[in-house]
Design a protein around this motif. Structure first.
Motif, PDB file in Angstrom:
ATOM      1  N   LEU A 117       0.851  -1.177   0.000  1.00 52.28           N
ATOM      2  CA  LEU A 117       0.000   0.000   0.000  1.00 52.28           C
ATOM      3  C   LEU A 117       0.892   1.234   0.000  1.00 52.28           C
ATOM      4  CD1 LEU A 117      -2.502  -1.056   2.827  1.00 52.28           C
ATOM      5  CD2 LEU A 117      -2.651  -1.536   0.377  1.00 52.28           C
ATOM      6  N   SER A 118       0.557   2.199  -0.850  1.00 49.58           N
ATOM      7  CA  SER A 118       1.355   3.414  -0.934  1.00 49.58           C
ATOM      8  C   SER A 118       0.436   4.612  -1.018  1.00 49.58           C
ATOM      9  CB  SER A 118       2.261   3.357  -2.173  1.00 49.58           C
ATOM     10  OG  SER A 118       3.011   4.543  -2.294  1.00 49.58           O
ATOM     11  N   ASP A 119       0.775   5.669  -0.279  1.00 49.51           N
ATOM     12  CA  ASP A 119      -0.003   6.902  -0.303  1.00 49.51           C
ATOM     13  C   ASP A 119       0.895   8.026   0.200  1.00 49.51           C
ATOM     14  OD1 ASP A 119      -2.124   8.697  -0.565  1.00 49.51           O
ATOM     15  OD2 ASP A 119      -3.532   7.455   0.549  1.00 49.51           O
ATOM     16  N   ILE A 120       0.339   9.224   0.256  1.00 49.08           N
ATOM     17  CA  ILE A 120       1.146  10.359   0.694  1.00 49.08           C
ATOM     18  C   ILE A 120       1.174  10.511   2.213  1.00 49.08           C
ATOM     19  CG2 ILE A 120       0.922  11.622  -1.477  1.00 49.08           C
ATOM     20  CD1 ILE A 120      -1.257  13.323  -0.136  1.00 49.08           C
ATOM     21  N   THR A 127      -0.051   5.630   5.608  1.00 47.64           N
ATOM     22  CA  THR A 127      -0.110   4.294   5.029  1.00 47.64           C
ATOM     23  C   THR A 127       0.322   3.185   5.984  1.00 47.64           C
ATOM     24  OG1 THR A 127       0.487   5.431   3.003  1.00 47.64           O
ATOM     25  CG2 THR A 127       0.328   3.053   2.891  1.00 47.64           C
ATOM     26  N   ASN A 135      -6.134  15.378 -10.866  1.00 47.73           N
ATOM     27  CA  ASN A 135      -5.857  13.936 -10.873  1.00 47.73           C
ATOM     28  C   ASN A 135      -4.951  13.497 -12.014  1.00 47.73           C
ATOM     29  OD1 ASN A 135      -7.314  13.731  -8.562  1.00 47.73           O
ATOM     30  ND2 ASN A 135      -9.106  12.793  -9.484  1.00 47.73           N
ATOM     31  N   ALA A 184      -5.855   6.708  -6.736  1.00 44.72           N
ATOM     32  CA  ALA A 184      -5.304   7.984  -6.289  1.00 44.72           C
ATOM     33  C   ALA A 184      -6.051   9.176  -6.850  1.00 44.72           C
ATOM     34  CB  ALA A 184      -3.835   8.072  -6.695  1.00 44.72           C
ATOM     35  N   SER A 235      -9.051   6.110 -10.904  1.00 38.67           N
ATOM     36  CA  SER A 235      -8.933   7.519 -10.569  1.00 38.67           C
ATOM     37  C   SER A 235      -9.775   8.338 -11.543  1.00 38.67           C
ATOM     38  CB  SER A 235      -7.462   7.937 -10.648  1.00 38.67           C
ATOM     39  OG  SER A 235      -7.302   9.261 -10.243  1.00 38.67           O
ATOM     40  N   VAL A 275       5.125   5.286   2.332  1.00 39.98           N
ATOM     41  CA  VAL A 275       4.666   6.674   2.367  1.00 39.98           C
ATOM     42  C   VAL A 275       5.517   7.535   1.447  1.00 39.98           C
ATOM     43  CG1 VAL A 275       4.295   8.699   3.819  1.00 39.98           C
ATOM     44  CG2 VAL A 275       3.907   6.429   4.758  1.00 39.98           C
TER      45      VAL A 275
END
Length: 125
Positions: free
Chosen positions: A12-15, A18, A74, A57, A98, A38
């Protein structure tokens, strides 16, 4: 995805936040191992070796926001993620969710074409 018996590893990856989400998801009883990453600096580690990348995203459409406004935000996010996918897991299947999806898929295709990783045989429209 954690419950899918074909999934052995889930990245899992996000800003932000995470690792906490990954810890919560890891409690789902299945064989898949879960890791959280992250930020852009950890994107390579999140993507390396991936067979499937799901891109949810972006920002949701807010009241008063036009589709053009949504696209302008986006599209940049999708472009950056697809550039990283082309570099770190170029043969991965990409599932784009997205919005506006009819436009972000076209952005992704152009990024993959430019990178030389676009496979028209695996593209579903």
């Amino acid at each position: 995805m954690k419950l899918n018996p074909l999934v052995s590893q889930l990245a899992l990856s996000d800003i932000a936040n995470t690792p906490g989400v990954a810890a919560d998801v890891s409690h789902v009883n299945s064989r898949a191992e879960v890791a959280g990453y992250v930020g852009e600096e950890q994107l390579e580690k999140a993507l390396e070796g991936c067979d499937l990348v799901i891109i949810p995203a972006g920002v949701p459409r807010k009241p008063g926001m036009s589709r053009d406004d949504l696209f302008n935000i986006n599209a940049g996010i999708v472009k950056g993620l697809c550039s990283a996918i082309a570099k770190y897991c170029p043969t991965a299947l990409v599932n784009m969710i997205s919005n506006p999806v009819n436009s972000t898929v076209a952005i992704a295709a152009e990024v993959f074409k430019k990178a030389g990783t676009y496979d028209e045989k695996s593209c579903l429209a």
